[in-house]
Design a protein around this motif. Structure first.
Motif, PDB file in Angstrom:
ATOM      1  N   SER A   5       0.808  -1.222   0.000  1.00  0.00           N
ATOM      2  CA  SER A   5       0.000   0.000   0.000  1.00  0.00           C
ATOM      3  C   SER A   5       0.839   1.269   0.000  1.00  0.00           C
ATOM      4  N   GLY A   6       2.170   1.113  -0.115  1.00  0.00           N
ATOM      5  CA  GLY A   6       3.036   2.284  -0.244  1.00  0.00           C
ATOM      6  C   GLY A   6       3.592   2.824   1.049  1.00  0.00           C
ATOM      7  N   VAL A   7       3.525   2.055   2.131  1.00  0.00           N
ATOM      8  CA  VAL A   7       4.103   2.516   3.394  1.00  0.00           C
ATOM      9  C   VAL A   7       5.614   2.617   3.231  1.00  0.00           C
ATOM     10  N   MET A   8       6.191   3.739   3.682  1.00  0.00           N
ATOM     11  CA  MET A   8       7.606   4.000   3.466  1.00  0.00           C
ATOM     12  C   MET A   8       8.368   4.238   4.761  1.00  0.00           C
ATOM     13  N   GLY A   9       7.741   4.203   5.873  1.00  0.00           N
ATOM     14  CA  GLY A   9       8.387   4.434   7.156  1.00  0.00           C
ATOM     15  C   GLY A   9       7.344   4.404   8.243  1.00  0.00           C
ATOM     16  N   THR A  10       7.756   4.707   9.452  1.00  0.00           N
ATOM     17  CA  THR A  10       6.813   4.702  10.564  1.00  0.00           C
ATOM     18  C   THR A  10       6.903   6.020  11.321  1.00  0.00           C
ATOM     19  N   PRO A  11       5.748   6.475  11.863  1.00  0.00           N
ATOM     20  CA  PRO A  11       4.411   5.918  11.634  1.00  0.00           C
ATOM     21  C   PRO A  11       3.844   6.385  10.306  1.00  0.00           C
ATOM     22  N   SER A  12       3.037   5.525   9.679  1.00  0.00           N
ATOM     23  CA  SER A  12       2.299   5.884   8.466  1.00  0.00           C
ATOM     24  C   SER A  12       0.815   5.725   8.739  1.00  0.00           C
ATOM     25  N   PHE A  13       0.008   6.665   8.254  1.00  0.00           N
ATOM     26  CA  PHE A  13      -1.430   6.674   8.551  1.00  0.00           C
ATOM     27  C   PHE A  13      -2.252   6.696   7.265  1.00  0.00           C
ATOM     28  N   PHE A  14      -3.419   6.090   7.348  1.00  0.00           N
ATOM     29  CA  PHE A  14      -4.416   6.122   6.278  1.00  0.00           C
ATOM     30  C   PHE A  14      -5.739   6.572   6.885  1.00  0.00           C
ATOM     31  N   ILE A  15      -6.398   7.505   6.214  1.00  0.00           N
ATOM     32  CA  ILE A  15      -7.719   7.963   6.640  1.00  0.00           C
ATOM     33  C   ILE A  15      -8.719   7.563   5.576  1.00  0.00           C
ATOM     34  N   ASN A  16      -9.629   6.668   5.964  1.00  0.00           N
ATOM     35  CA  ASN A  16     -10.616   6.116   5.029  1.00  0.00           C
ATOM     36  C   ASN A  16      -9.952   5.579   3.758  1.00  0.00           C
ATOM     37  N   GLY A  17      -8.838   4.860   3.970  1.00  0.00           N
ATOM     38  CA  GLY A  17      -8.155   4.180   2.862  1.00  0.00           C
ATOM     39  C   GLY A  17      -7.176   5.016   2.094  1.00  0.00           C
ATOM     40  N   MET A  75      -3.807   7.474   1.974  1.00  0.00           N
ATOM     41  CA  MET A  75      -2.621   7.761   2.786  1.00  0.00           C
ATOM     42  C   MET A  75      -2.633   9.209   3.246  1.00  0.00           C
ATOM     43  N   TYR A  76      -2.391   9.382   4.544  1.00  0.00           N
ATOM     44  CA  TYR A  76      -2.352  10.713   5.148  1.00  0.00           C
ATOM     45  C   TYR A  76      -0.934  11.265   5.021  1.00  0.00           C
ATOM     46  N   GLU A  77      -0.795  12.445   4.405  1.00  0.00           N
ATOM     47  CA  GLU A  77       0.519  13.020   4.140  1.00  0.00           C
ATOM     48  C   GLU A  77       0.830  14.210   5.023  1.00  0.00           C
ATOM     49  N   GLY A  78      -0.052  14.524   5.971  1.00  0.00           N
ATOM     50  CA  GLY A  78       0.161  15.708   6.800  1.00  0.00           C
ATOM     51  C   GLY A  78       1.081  15.459   7.973  1.00  0.00           C
ATOM     52  N   ASP A  79       1.269  16.523   8.782  1.00  0.00           N
ATOM     53  CA  ASP A  79       2.072  16.401   9.992  1.00  0.00           C
ATOM     54  C   ASP A  79       1.312  15.597  11.043  1.00  0.00           C
ATOM     55  N   HIS A  80       2.031  15.230  12.102  1.00  0.00           N
ATOM     56  CA  HIS A  80       1.435  14.354  13.114  1.00  0.00           C
ATOM     57  C   HIS A  80       0.997  15.102  14.368  1.00  0.00           C
ATOM     58  N   PHE A 126      -4.176  16.524  12.174  1.00  0.00           N
ATOM     59  CA  PHE A 126      -5.065  15.364  12.136  1.00  0.00           C
ATOM     60  C   PHE A 126      -6.534  15.799  12.172  1.00  0.00           C
ATOM     61  N   VAL A 127      -6.848  16.784  13.027  1.00  0.00           N
ATOM     62  CA  VAL A 127      -8.236  17.253  13.138  1.00  0.00           C
ATOM     63  C   VAL A 127      -8.725  17.788  11.803  1.00  0.00           C
ATOM     64  N   THR A 128      -7.882  18.563  11.126  1.00  0.00           N
ATOM     65  CA  THR A 128      -8.264  19.107   9.821  1.00  0.00           C
ATOM     66  C   THR A 128      -8.583  17.991   8.831  1.00  0.00           C
ATOM     67  N   ALA A 129      -7.730  16.959   8.798  1.00  0.00           N
ATOM     68  CA  ALA A 129      -7.929  15.859   7.849  1.00  0.00           C
ATOM     69  C   ALA A 129      -9.159  15.030   8.211  1.00  0.00           C
ATOM     70  N   ILE A 130      -9.374  14.769   9.498  1.00  0.00           N
ATOM     71  CA  ILE A 130     -10.521  13.953   9.911  1.00  0.00           C
ATOM     72  C   ILE A 130     -11.824  14.724   9.701  1.00  0.00           C
ATOM     73  N   ASP A 131     -11.799  16.027   9.967  1.00  0.00           N
ATOM     74  CA  ASP A 131     -12.995  16.842   9.713  1.00  0.00           C
ATOM     75  C   ASP A 131     -13.375  16.797   8.239  1.00  0.00           C
TER      76      ASP A 131
END
Length: 626
Positions: free
Chosen positions: A582-594, A596-601, A606-611
């Protein structure tokens, strides 16, 4: 922190790794020998220290004799064996290790050179024109045993790639130090004896070429090289490292392994002395002479030879007058500053230059905090520094004492500085991402597959009908995963039933040696419905993930951790493989609703992306930020 590069991660294949032997034991023996030498030299019987080590021991063969005192036998004889083992390591690394890969050796080689040049310059700047100016070689070398022993004590703050980096640096460092000894600390060179030594070396090379592998012949020729080198005036430890580098090393071959297996089977069917002898020789030949010698000699050099050397050389008088002179001596100050400041700055600068110019790579993409910690502990210059001090001030006991005090003080300060850096900044400066894959572009630039759907086998917090699913591919030893835990807890609290959190394993085994055992222990906990309890313990104790620690955590939760290891390993492998696809390239890697999340941690990102995901899902009663 966003992932940087694609990973060719190695699939977990060995289950729970055994508790690896480290350099801690030999370092403690070396430390005890050093303390014993200091106590002896400063005891009421301190006069016996020099008297004992200056006792003559002669070997006679007809009219020829070797007459050396006990300290010289240790420094020229036993230490030749020590450097012989270093030569074996050099040969192995050149053939099969990191010294074979130009890009992987560029950084540690340049770091080693920087760690030799800058300490020498600092020392010479303080001693130019003085009685100790010629002793600039004392602070150039690192003590491999002490460095690796301290790293073992530091534990998981020091990952395996840093040990590999420092081991390569130490090998280059030792070779450089021996060249300095041979070139700058050789007096009264007798050319005929040196030519005899070269003839013996040529005979050894010739025996290798014609495939004669009889140990007595090599032993006799090796002793001849050592004796002739000693007579020539060149320090015989250089002969040790040269002889070690000449020992053959090879990878096990299929025919040799097959032949050995056949002979062992024949022996089991029809045992006989002849067949037993042939089977024994065949089995031995499957492993190179180099590796067999390392296996046999390394415990002797680590636990016997180097401690005896420390006992014979570390005994310096520490009375008030000696300490007063050392406190103002440019020799003491030059050595201490060279080991602490010179090594730290030299190794750091030497590593930065090739990285900046893209001449090479670091193993495992180490972070700068770890490199700085390694640069600091490289200033522990005990064994070889004492060795060079003995040569540089052989005729001046007072200056030799000042040099030894500088070595002891500088090495102690370097160890303290290294501990402080690892304590405060071990995880600063980069992401936990492995090196870039090296295959052709058409093999590594593969379009990622869709994220596998959440199943009943996943580790899940939150309801199945939650409008947003946040999947993490994580590593229990990764410090960035640990830092993200608090943010993830706040997100679950903030969104409640609107958020489903899924954790999947992605242990970066090349970087974090304890990540795989931690993942397996969490799966064992999951069999008892305790995955999340163990998940929390592991992230709360990222610096304590040894086998003993993991067993203790399991005992605290009340289950047997070492059952069904193969099944747990398969589960960890499945997670790792799904992440790679699925293209994971390091840790931690996150996916939101399938996706890949590319933002900061941080929480706000995260709130912006989940909203945004909630809004696009058409969630009723949705209010941003809730």
């Amino acid at each position: 922190m966003p992932a940087q590069r694609s990973m060719a991660a190695r699939v977990v294949s060995d289950g729970l790794r055994p508790f690896l032997a480290t350099e801690t034991g030999s370092t403690l023996v070396l430390l005890a020998a050093t303390a014993a030498g200091l106590v002896w030299a400063n005891s009421p019987w301190g006069d016996t220290y020099d008297t004992f080590w200056r006792t003559d021991l002669s070997l006679h063969l007809g009219t020829h004799a070797f007459a050396l005192n006990l300290r010289d036998w240790v420094n020229t004889g036993l230490m030749a064996v020590f450097f012989f083992v270093i030569g074996l390591e050099v040969s192995r690394e050149v053939q099969f290790g990191q010294l074979r890969d130009r890009r992987m050796i560029a950084v540690p080689v340049m770091a080693a050179l920087g760690g030799m040049i800058l300490p020498a310059l600092i020392y010479f700047a303080l001693n130019a024109g003085g009685a100790g100016a010629h002793a600039w070689g004392i602070p150039i070398a690192s003590d491999t045993a002490f460095v690796l022993g301290l790293l073992a004590v530091i534990g998981t703050r020091c990952p395996e790639p840093l040990r590999a980096f420092l081991l390569t640096l130490s090998v280059v460092d030792d070779v450089g130090a021996m060249l300095v000894v041979a070139i700058f600390y050789t007096e009264n060179l007798w050319v005929p004896a040196l030519l005899v030594a070269l003839v013996f070396v040529a005979l050894i090379v010739a025996l290798r070429k014609i495939n004669i592998w009889r140990a007595p012949a090599y032993v006799l020729l090796g002793i001849g090289v050592w004796a002739a080198t000693l007579k020539s005036g060149v320090h015989p430890t250089l002969a040790g490292i040269l002889l070690g580098a000449l020992v053959l090393v090879y990878a096990p071959s299929g025919p040799k392994l097959l032949r050995a297996g056949e002979l062992v089977q024949a022996l089991s069917r029809d045992p006989s002395p002849e067949l037993a002898r042939e089977a024994t020789r065949s089995v031995q030949r499957t492993v190179s002479v180099n590796e067999r010698l390392q296996f046999r000699l390394h415990p002797w050099t680590s636990y016997v030879i180097v401690p005896i050397f420390a006992l014979a050389n570390a005994g310096v008088r520490l009375d008030a007058e000696t300490l007063r002179r050392a406190a103002t001596s440019p020799i003491t100050l030059g050595i201490a500053l060279g080991l602490v400041a010179g090594k730290f700055a030299g190794v750091t600068l030497g590593a930065w230059i090739p990285l900046r110019l893209r001449w090479g790579d670091l193993p495992g993409d180490l972070v700068w905090g770890q490199i700085l910690g390694g640069a600091a502990v490289a200033g522990i210059g005990f064994t070889v520094s004492l060795f060079i001090a003995d040569l540089a001030f052989a005729d001046d006991a007072a200056l030799q004492s000042q040099a030894k005090i500088g070595i002891l003080v500088g090495s102690s300060l370097a160890a303290g500085l290294g501990w402080l850096v690892f304590r405060l900044a071990w995880d600063r400066g980069a992401v936990c991402a492995p090196p870039a894959p090296s295959g052709p572009p058409d093999e590594r630039d593969v379009e990622p597959e869709p994220l596998p759907p959440v199943t009943g086998g996943d580790h899940v917090l939150g309801p199945a009908d939650a409008p947003v699913t946040l999947v993490e591919y994580g590593d229990f030893e990764c410090p960035y995963c640990g830092k993200a835990e608090k943010t993830l807890a706040r997100l679950r609290e903030r969104y409640g039933d609107k958020l489903r959190f899924v954790f999947r394993h992605f242990p970066l085994r090349e970087i974090h040696p304890r990540a795989v055992p931690a993942a397996l222990i969490s799966e064992a906990a999951g069999d008892h419905g305790l995955f999340w309890e163990m998940h929390g313990k592991l992230f709360d104790n990222q610096l304590a993930l040894t086998d003993a620690d993991l067993t203790r955590y399991a005992d605290e939760l009340g289950f047997d951790p070492w059952t069904d290891i193969d099944r747990h390993r398969a589960r960890v492998n499945a997670d790792l493989e799904s992440g790679e696809r699925s293209g994971v390239m390091g840790t931690p890697s996150f996916f939101i609703n399938g996706e890949m999340y590319e933002g900061d941690h941080d929480l706000n990102s995260f709130v912006t992306a989940i909203d945004a995901a909630l809004k696009s899902s058409g969630t009723k009663d949705f209010q941003p930020g809730l």
